[in-house]
Structure formats: C-alpha cells, structure tokens
Design a protein around this motif. Structure first.
Motif, PDB file in Angstrom:
ATOM      1  N   GLU A 186       5.510  82.539  28.081  1.00 49.89           N
ATOM      2  CA  GLU A 186       4.184  83.113  28.305  1.00 49.89           C
ATOM      3  C   GLU A 186       3.123  82.405  27.469  1.00 49.89           C
ATOM      4  OE1 GLU A 186       4.311  87.343  27.762  1.00 49.89           O
ATOM      5  OE2 GLU A 186       5.383  87.642  29.658  1.00 49.89           O
ATOM      6  N   GLU A 187       3.417  82.129  26.213  1.00 45.94           N
ATOM      7  CA  GLU A 187       2.452  81.424  25.358  1.00 45.94           C
ATOM      8  C   GLU A 187       2.160  80.026  25.876  1.00 45.94           C
ATOM      9  OE1 GLU A 187       3.499  81.435  21.216  1.00 45.94           O
ATOM     10  OE2 GLU A 187       3.808  83.606  21.211  1.00 45.94           O
ATOM     11  N   ILE A 188       3.192  79.348  26.366  1.00 47.47           N
ATOM     12  CA  ILE A 188       3.010  77.999  26.907  1.00 47.47           C
ATOM     13  C   ILE A 188       2.091  78.049  28.137  1.00 47.47           C
ATOM     14  CG2 ILE A 188       4.196  76.066  28.042  1.00 47.47           C
ATOM     15  CD1 ILE A 188       6.639  76.750  26.230  1.00 47.47           C
ATOM     16  N   GLU A 247      -4.499  86.505  29.202  1.00 51.21           N
ATOM     17  CA  GLU A 247      -3.368  86.439  30.120  1.00 51.21           C
ATOM     18  C   GLU A 247      -3.782  86.306  31.581  1.00 51.21           C
ATOM     19  OE1 GLU A 247      -0.726  89.659  29.375  1.00 51.21           O
ATOM     20  OE2 GLU A 247      -0.267  88.975  27.352  1.00 51.21           O
ATOM     21  N   ILE A 262      -0.079  80.468  28.966  1.00 50.79           N
ATOM     22  CA  ILE A 262      -1.425  80.895  28.556  1.00 50.79           C
ATOM     23  C   ILE A 262      -2.187  79.724  27.943  1.00 50.79           C
ATOM     24  CG2 ILE A 262      -2.681  82.338  26.898  1.00 50.79           C
ATOM     25  CD1 ILE A 262      -0.521  84.514  27.428  1.00 50.79           C
ATOM     26  N   LYS A 263      -1.528  78.955  27.091  1.00 45.58           N
ATOM     27  CA  LYS A 263      -2.172  77.792  26.466  1.00 45.58           C
ATOM     28  C   LYS A 263      -2.597  76.775  27.528  1.00 45.58           C
ATOM     29  CE  LYS A 263      -1.546  74.234  23.005  1.00 45.58           C
ATOM     30  NZ  LYS A 263      -0.633  73.504  22.159  1.00 45.58           N
ATOM     31  N   ARG A 264      -1.726  76.542  28.517  1.00 48.16           N
ATOM     32  CA  ARG A 264      -2.076  75.597  29.584  1.00 48.16           C
ATOM     33  C   ARG A 264      -3.251  76.120  30.401  1.00 48.16           C
ATOM     34  NH1 ARG A 264      -3.389  70.952  30.599  1.00 48.16           N
ATOM     35  NH2 ARG A 264      -3.194  70.331  32.758  1.00 48.16           N
ATOM     36  N   LYS A 304      -9.584  82.794  27.538  1.00 45.43           N
ATOM     37  CA  LYS A 304      -8.471  83.050  26.631  1.00 45.43           C
ATOM     38  C   LYS A 304      -7.883  84.419  26.968  1.00 45.43           C
ATOM     39  CE  LYS A 304      -7.261  82.504  21.869  1.00 45.43           C
ATOM     40  NZ  LYS A 304      -7.550  81.634  20.775  1.00 45.43           N
ATOM     41  N   GLU A 350      -5.711  77.915  29.242  1.00 44.01           N
ATOM     42  CA  GLU A 350      -6.912  77.663  28.438  1.00 44.01           C
ATOM     43  C   GLU A 350      -7.335  76.204  28.547  1.00 44.01           C
ATOM     44  OE1 GLU A 350      -6.008  78.988  24.475  1.00 44.01           O
ATOM     45  OE2 GLU A 350      -5.717  81.063  25.116  1.00 44.01           O
ATOM     46  N   GLU A 351      -6.359  75.295  28.569  1.00 45.74           N
ATOM     47  CA  GLU A 351      -6.673  73.874  28.715  1.00 45.74           C
ATOM     48  C   GLU A 351      -7.301  73.572  30.070  1.00 45.74           C
ATOM     49  OE1 GLU A 351      -2.947  71.923  28.036  1.00 45.74           O
ATOM     50  OE2 GLU A 351      -2.933  72.392  25.898  1.00 45.74           O
TER      51      GLU A 351
END
Length: 191
Positions: free
Chosen positions: A79-81, A95, A83-85, A93, A87-88
C-alpha cells in the motif's frame, strides 16, 4: 455373498461416455470444427496476451488485498509503495490512488474475462466477437484513464505492455475486416 456386476453395460461404452469433463467444456466452448489457420493464429496470440494481462490484474489486486499478510511476512508495505507512486504521478497525498488502483485491477479482471468471451466468438468466426473484444479493450483504456490518469498511461505502462497491446489489437483489427469481407462474399455468393 458375491458381488454381481452387469458386464453387458460395461461392454457397451460409447465414445460419448469416454469424454472427460475438460473435453466436454472444450467442445462446448470451441465447437467441433477448427477454423482456418489465420483465425487460430489471431486467437492464440490473443489468448497469450489475455493470460498475461489477467494474471497481472489478479496478482496486483491480490497483492493489495493481502497487504497485511505481505507486510507481516516480508516487511514490505504494498500500500505504501502504491500510495507513493500515486503521489509521484500527481495524485493528492493519501489513499486516493491506492483505492483507484485497487478498483481498476478488480474491474480489469472482469474486463479481461469479457475479452475472452470475445475470443471464443472469434474462434467460432462469429461477428459478435468484435463487440466483446473491442468493447473490452475500449473499456480497459477508458477505466485506466478515468481512474489512474494520463500520466499513469504514459509513464507506468511498460514497453512490453504496449507491444503486447499492439500484437493483440493489430492482427485482430485486420481479422475483423477480413471476416467482414468473407461474410459479405458468402452473402453475395448465396444470392
């Protein structure tokens, strides 16, 4: 006490009785008659692409759905991966991208199953295949654009995926026109 077996019934087994369950399913889906060589080539190219893309959608969905299990066993947060993608790619920012990605992968499984139905009709040389096949592709790209955005399409679809889409779509588009011509030639010949 002896077990009495009626051997006459065993001696009269017909070929229909020997068909396995999978053979019956295959015959039900694909029929008894094999199509021409070009149809089979287009079909098998598309089946290969279908398996690649449906497996990718299923694995992606399962990886997100089982995030807790993966995090406990491998200490990696899917999930963090994601979410980070997101944002990129310009998503806010939070979910939002994760939910959109999860929803896209879930719906994409059903889209690929609809495409497979189109492939069954293609194999049987039924013109209705185009509705399922091209409709599924259009829906796939529209959902991708609507849920994940244009940046995702340009940046996160690999060159392999783009080539696979082309290998699936271009021969099938050619096949569509050839089948249409074949059907009109049959109609003209019958008159």
């Amino acid at each position: 006490m002896a077990l009495k077996i009626d051997t006459q019934k065993l001696n009269t087994v017909s070929p229909k009785d020997t068909l396995t369950f999978l053979s019956k399913i295959r015959l039900g889906i694909f029929g008894k008659q094999k199509p021409d060589g070009f149809t089979r080539i287009v079909f098998f190219l598309n089946v290969l692409g279908f398996f690649i893309f449906i497996c990718w959608a299923a694995i992606s969905y399962v990886a997100i759905a089982l995030n807790d299990l993966i995090q406990k066993s491998k200490q990696i947060s899917v999930e963090e991966i994601v979410i980070k993608r997101g944002e990129e790619l310009g998503f806010e920012k939070g979910e939002v991208f994760l939910e959109n990605f999860k929803q896209f992968q879930f719906l994409d499984i059903f889209i690929w199953l609809a495409l497979f139905c189109g492939l069954v009709f293609l194999y049987r040389k039924k013109s209705i295949y185009a509705l399922f096949y091209f409709g599924a592709f259009i829906l796939h790209f529209l959902l991708m654009f609507y849920l994940l955005g244009m940046d995702y399409i340009f940046q996160d679809i690999s060159m392999f995926d783009k080539i696979a889409y082309a290998v699936m779509l271009l021969p099938t588009l050619l096949y569509f026109f050839l089948l249409k011509k074949e059907k009109t030639d049959e109609i003209n010949y019958d008159e």
